[in-house]
Design an enzyme around this catalytic site. Structure first.
Site, PDB file in Angstrom:
ATOM      1  N   TYR A 485      -7.850 -12.570  -1.252  1.00 57.45           N
ATOM      2  CA  TYR A 485      -7.315 -12.110  -0.583  1.00 57.45           C
ATOM      3  C   TYR A 485      -7.520 -13.153   1.050  1.00 57.45           C
ATOM      4  O   TYR A 485      -6.016 -13.646   1.117  1.00 57.45           O
ATOM      5  CB  TYR A 485      -8.687 -11.090   0.760  1.00 57.45           C
ATOM      6  N   SER A 565      -2.502  -5.516   1.571  1.00 58.54           N
ATOM      7  CA  SER A 565      -2.620  -6.224   3.125  1.00 58.54           C
ATOM      8  C   SER A 565      -2.670  -7.452   2.945  1.00 58.54           C
ATOM      9  O   SER A 565      -1.088  -8.085   2.738  1.00 58.54           O
ATOM     10  CB  SER A 565      -3.694  -5.728   3.593  1.00 58.54           C
ATOM     11  N   ASP A 649       1.120   4.598   5.972  1.00 61.11           N
ATOM     12  CA  ASP A 649       0.504   3.337   5.993  1.00 61.11           C
ATOM     13  C   ASP A 649       0.947   2.790   7.754  1.00 61.11           C
ATOM     14  O   ASP A 649       1.911   2.131   7.997  1.00 61.11           O
ATOM     15  CB  ASP A 649       0.834   2.249   5.469  1.00 61.11           C
ATOM     16  N   HIS A 684      -2.973   3.284   3.948  1.00 59.36           N
ATOM     17  CA  HIS A 684      -2.683   1.577   4.072  1.00 59.36           C
ATOM     18  C   HIS A 684      -3.830   1.803   3.097  1.00 59.36           C
ATOM     19  O   HIS A 684      -4.539   0.482   2.536  1.00 59.36           O
ATOM     20  CB  HIS A 684      -3.925   0.893   5.522  1.00 59.36           C
TER      21      HIS A 684
END
Length: 716
Positions: A485, A565, A649, A684
């Site tokens: 991430y 993301s 999203d 999302h």
């Protein structure tokens, strides 16, 4: 408490190679997939003297017929391809079988009632239960599975009133961030007539007497609909009245992307407005609700650190802050003397970073991260150190909710091979008792978790968790799922995942590095992966792949990069920079056009605290140097990619994935497939129903098994 180096500059040569309005077409391989036609426009934007082509700008018009037809064509290519993969059905069967286990959330007590979520196995959405005693059978309070036939309407959030007589709960349709709040009477289980719309990320903060609550919503635009290009305002809703009559109590004028959110102190005397913009600092204003002539007063107004309200005892407020403490500390301040010189430090900064702080039963439960693993220490209301909480095992610890006068709380310990052990903690006696152990039909004891440290490109030591079967050989032949991430102060700590367990059962290895940009080592670690330093995050991820290869966990081409993301940005950028390292890439709901990411909403613009803005010359250069949409090279052989997004999203809008798929399909120089899978009725990620999650993971793992050369499917 609410959770929420050297600069990398683009040289002229990098900018010249990154994107141009035209390019020379490379020979198309004969076995290259026949991708849907993606027309190119002549759109060119100018940033600080640099001309940047944006030929797929038309894909941003997501409600147009042309875009809808293009998305349908992409799904018509990707879905049959995925469904025909030989391992998909056995994987789906195993995922369905393994997913079928009872899951309970950590219980939380409000007033004299206990609440928890339960999923009996394959329910699409977890059900919220309530009980007046731990010794009584609980009753269903809210069952979101009854709200839609396909399970795509979810319970997004819930806020119980102080005496637990009411619950304000938010409903999300199809994974959207837009939430409609309703109010249910906990005693009768029936909804009242109260409805709140026009909200996305707001909390609900009740008055102690339960006559109403504060919340934040977007103002209406010219079309009469909520406008999320503007910032929110705080309103008060009185139970039993229409939303149209709600009182506006706080708004900011001309403050860009600052959003205020409410918090009522437990004693009901004070209302706080938490002013948020980005992820490094916030402001805080205060209103005395007992004084009808009172005006808002600044409490923290320097935007020099993060401040999170914990609790109030009369005029004494407790806060978590990074002020003069990058790893966090706890302070007490008297609101009559809020100046810095009068602050009292209750919990001082430590080498370990504070993850969360909770105040229950007159003591602070402070959860720290030590090398991305949890440890919990307890302090009295006056800051006296009580001692550590004796945890039964290493992992991630969550929970510790309750009221200031409760003498009990609950917490949960989980890990990569620990699906969750819930404990009841008696604050008076200091004893923990196992409340519920989650059981899964998998041989968890056969898998081991290790933590290693490796050097990134600049010599920084980066920790990484590696999970594998105890008998796996380090001979370079293993397939590795490398997940990352690296942003927004998010810490990746050990957690259990059904999907990852099925991956491990196929003989794969899971690797999770704690990249810079995260929160594992406090603010300094976070800032080292932001704005002009963002390239550090990609370097850290690439170095993780190189470590795994050098130490014979795997070999080049047998690593699958996965992220969602901000993590979708991570894996896409890393694969473009070092395509030879990866055998497949799974960018999900990614932020992929870094020059225009901030344009869809005020919320997206707030991400500039991590990314920077193309409006600023130096930040533009850094963004342009790694933006995935702008850094494909025609004729390069990129690894197979399964790009995924949801058409609902509204956080990271799907046109990021659309534009990236278009440029990747245009420039792919070999037969490795570039697929775009667009989920309808999905957003999302939050609120995704179980059946949809199983379908998505079956697609992803089958795609990886094919392109990493793995032919072992455990369908038992």
């Amino acid at each position: 408490m609410v959770r929420s180096l050297l600069p990398i500059l683009a040289t002229a040569s990098v900018l010249a190679l990154s994107a141009c309005s035209t390019h020379v077409a490379e020979p198309i391989p004969e076995d290259r997939m026949a991708y849907p036609v993606s027309p190119q426009s002549q759109q060119v934007d100018h940033y600080h003297g640099v001309a940047v082509a944006d030929p797929y700008r038309w894909l941003e018009n997501m409600h147009s017929t042309a875009v809808n037809e293009w998305v349908q064509a992409q799904n018509n290519l990707s879905l049959p391809y995925l469904q025909a993969l030989p391992d998909r059905e056995p994987l789906k069967e195993r995922l369905t079988s393994l997913w079928n286990f009872e899951r309970l959330s950590t219980p939380f007590r409000v007033g004299e009632r206990y609440f928890f979520y339960r999923n009996d196995g394959l329910q699409n959405q977890a059900v919220l239960f309530v009980t007046e005693s731990l010794n009584r059978p609980p009753r269903v309070l809210i069952n979101p599975n009854k709200l839609s036939s396909d399970g795509t309407v979810s319970l997004a959030r819930a806020y119980v009133s102080p005496n637990a007589n009411f619950i304000a709960y938010g409903i999300s349709d199809g994974g959207s961030d837009w939430v409609e709040f309703k109010v249910r009477d906990v005693r009768t289980g029936e909804d009242t007539e109260n409805r709140i719309t026009g909200t996305k990320f707001t909390n609900i903060s009740w008055l102690p007497d339960e006559t109403g609550f504060y919340y934040s919503r977007y103002p209406e635009g010219a079309d009469g609909h909520p406008d999320d290009q503007q910032t929110v305002r705080i309103y008060f809703h009185r139970i039993g009245t229409a939303q149209a009559n709600d009182e506006l109590v706080y708004q900011l004028e001309g403050e860009g992307s600052i959003n205020p959110y409410p918090q009522v102190a437990a004693n009901g005397r004070f209302l706080l407005a938490n002013l948020t913009e980005g992820f490094f600092a916030n402001g805080m204003h205060m209103l005395d609700l007992t004084d009808p002539n009172a005006s808002w007063q600044p409490l923290f107004d320097k935007w020099d650190a993060r401040y999170s309200f914990i609790e109030a005892d009369g005029n004494i407020f407790y806060f978590y802050t990074t002020n003069n403490a990058p790893n966090g500390r706890v302070i007490a301040l008297d609101i009559n003397r809020p100046q810095t010189k009068h602050w009292q430090e209750l919990v001082s900064e430590k080498p370990e970073t504070i993850d969360t702080v909770n105040y229950v039963g007159g003591r602070f439960f402070v959860s720290y991260l030590k090398d991305a693993q949890s440890e919990v220490h307890m302090y009295s209301a006056h800051g006296r150190y009580i001692g550590p909480l004796d945890l039964p095992e290493i992992g991630s610890v969550t929970g510790f909710t309750g009221d200031a006068d409760h003498l009990e709380t609950f917490y949960q310990v989980a890990g990569f091979t620990q699906p969750g052990a819930i404990y009841h903690y008696n604050i008076a006696s200091g004893e923990s008792a196992l409340y519920r152990q989650t059981e899964v039909n998998a041989q968890l004891a056969e898998y081991v978790t290790e933590q290693v440290f490796y050097e990134s490109n600049d010599g920084t030591a980066i920790p990484m968790f590696i999970v594998r079967h105890q008998d796996s050989l380090l001979d370079g032949n293993n397939s590795v799922l490398l997940y990352g991430y690296g942003g927004f102060n998010v810490s990746l700590t050990p957690s259990f995942s059904v999907g990852r367990m099925v991956w491990l059962e196929q003989g794969g290895i899971l690797a999770v590095p704690n990249l810079r940009g995260g929160g594992e080592y406090g603010d300094a670690w976070h800032q080292a992966g932001t704005k002009l330093n963002k390239q550090n995050v990609f370097d850290d991820f690439i170095a993780a792949a190189e470590y795994l290869i050098a130490n014979n966990y795997t070999s080049a081409g047998k690593i699958a990069a996965q992220g969602g993301s901000n993590g979708g940005l991570l894996v896409a950028a890393s694969a473009l920079q070092r395509p030879e390292l990866f055998g497949a890439v799974l960018p999900a709901v990614g932020v992929l056009d870094m020059l225009r990411y901030h344009t869809p909403s005020a919320n997206a613009r707030a991400w500039s605290s991590d990314y920077g803005l193309s409006e600023n010359a130096d930040e533009f250069a850094a963004l342009y140097a790694y933006s995935p949409v702008h850094n494909t090279q025609p004729g390069t052989c990129y690894p197979p990619m399964l790009i995924t997004t949801g058409d609902h999203d509204d956080r990271v809008v799907p046109w990021h994935s659309y534009k990236f798929a278009a440029v990747m399909q245009r420039d792919q120089g070999c037969a490795a497939p570039i697929l775009l899978r667009v989920e309808t009725r999905a957003g999302h990620g939050a609120g995704t129903p179980t059946w949809m999650a199983i379908e998505q993971i079956a697609d992803q793992w089958a795609f990886l098994l094919k392109h990493l050369g793995v032919s072992k499917t455990n369908a038992e």
